[in-house]
Scaffold this motif. Sequence first.
Motif, PDB file in Angstrom:
ATOM      1  N   GLU A   1      53.971  -8.427  57.935  1.00 59.66           N
ATOM      2  CA  GLU A   1      55.258  -7.497  58.267  1.00 59.66           C
ATOM      3  C   GLU A   1      56.185  -8.306  59.169  1.00 59.66           C
ATOM      4  O   GLU A   1      57.375  -8.347  58.868  1.00 59.66           O
ATOM      5  N   LEU A   2      55.442  -9.090  60.103  1.00 63.17           N
ATOM      6  CA  LEU A   2      56.615  -9.868  60.845  1.00 63.17           C
ATOM      7  C   LEU A   2      56.602 -11.453  60.659  1.00 63.17           C
ATOM      8  O   LEU A   2      57.026 -12.296  61.431  1.00 63.17           O
ATOM      9  N   GLY A   3      56.055 -11.631  59.628  1.00 62.91           N
ATOM     10  CA  GLY A   3      55.954 -13.291  59.090  1.00 62.91           C
ATOM     11  C   GLY A   3      54.479 -13.664  58.514  1.00 62.91           C
ATOM     12  O   GLY A   3      53.928 -12.500  57.802  1.00 62.91           O
ATOM     13  N   LEU A   4      54.166 -14.704  58.885  1.00 63.49           N
ATOM     14  CA  LEU A   4      52.857 -15.115  58.311  1.00 63.49           C
ATOM     15  C   LEU A   4      51.595 -14.518  59.009  1.00 63.49           C
ATOM     16  O   LEU A   4      51.736 -14.521  60.175  1.00 63.49           O
ATOM     17  N   ASP A   5      50.435 -14.471  58.308  1.00 62.49           N
ATOM     18  CA  ASP A   5      49.360 -13.879  58.922  1.00 62.49           C
ATOM     19  C   ASP A   5      48.021 -14.652  58.466  1.00 62.49           C
ATOM     20  O   ASP A   5      48.163 -14.970  56.995  1.00 62.49           O
ATOM     21  N   PHE A   6      47.010 -14.796  59.143  1.00 61.05           N
ATOM     22  CA  PHE A   6      45.740 -15.058  58.710  1.00 61.05           C
ATOM     23  C   PHE A   6      45.143 -13.745  58.242  1.00 61.05           C
ATOM     24  O   PHE A   6      44.934 -12.968  59.141  1.00 61.05           O
ATOM     25  N   VAL A   7      44.663 -13.744  56.988  1.00 59.85           N
ATOM     26  CA  VAL A   7      44.190 -12.642  56.365  1.00 59.85           C
ATOM     27  C   VAL A   7      42.728 -12.941  55.779  1.00 59.85           C
ATOM     28  O   VAL A   7      42.392 -13.814  55.133  1.00 59.85           O
ATOM     29  N   CYS A   8      41.864 -11.996  56.063  1.00 56.68           N
ATOM     30  CA  CYS A   8      40.388 -12.194  55.628  1.00 56.68           C
ATOM     31  C   CYS A   8      40.616 -11.317  54.135  1.00 56.68           C
ATOM     32  O   CYS A   8      40.829 -10.017  54.224  1.00 56.68           O
ATOM     33  N   GLU A   9      40.127 -11.868  53.246  1.00 53.74           N
ATOM     34  CA  GLU A   9      40.109 -11.449  51.659  1.00 53.74           C
ATOM     35  C   GLU A   9      39.002 -10.300  51.613  1.00 53.74           C
ATOM     36  O   GLU A   9      39.003  -9.660  50.750  1.00 53.74           O
TER      37      GLU A   9
ATOM     38  N   ILE B   1      50.331 -15.049  62.893  1.00 54.24           N
ATOM     39  CA  ILE B   1      50.513 -16.587  63.432  1.00 54.24           C
ATOM     40  C   ILE B   1      51.816 -16.597  64.350  1.00 54.24           C
ATOM     41  O   ILE B   1      52.685 -16.293  63.985  1.00 54.24           O
ATOM     42  N   ASP B   2      51.288 -16.776  65.578  1.00 52.14           N
ATOM     43  CA  ASP B   2      52.603 -16.733  66.553  1.00 52.14           C
ATOM     44  C   ASP B   2      52.833 -18.162  66.943  1.00 52.14           C
ATOM     45  O   ASP B   2      53.849 -18.317  67.719  1.00 52.14           O
ATOM     46  N   GLN B   3      52.205 -19.260  66.497  1.00 54.55           N
ATOM     47  CA  GLN B   3      52.565 -20.607  66.912  1.00 54.55           C
ATOM     48  C   GLN B   3      52.250 -21.631  65.667  1.00 54.55           C
ATOM     49  O   GLN B   3      51.378 -21.077  65.015  1.00 54.55           O
TER      50      GLN B   3
END
Length: 116
Positions: free
Chosen positions: A26-34, A42-44
């Motif tokens: 929602e706020l950008g890119l995330d690390f997601v577990c499938e 991801i904040d940096q």
Amino acid sequence: MSCFCIKAMLLFCPLCSNALTVGQGELGLDFVCETCSFVHQIDQKITNRVYYKLKELDDVLGGKEAWENVDSTEAECPKCSHKRAYFMQIQTRSADEPMTTFYKCCNASCNNQWRE
């Protein structure tokens, strides 16, 4: 629980240990577990740059000494169009294959090497 392990530049899920992928959140890119519902925003910027030392290559033709007692022939240099070149023939493949001819331009300012 927002802690995760870094192994071989892959990120792994702290809940189920599967590799995380990058997905749009929602706020950008995330690390997601499938596999499970783990999501880490991801904040940096995460980067790692490794410069490997290049292996020094041996001159398979024997270096400068190999060209000292060779004959010259009429062959046009593909780089400077000089009409003569030193040559030597070496068996680089199996015995039933023809020999490979290596050339070196006779023009001292060029010294281009090629093979046929």
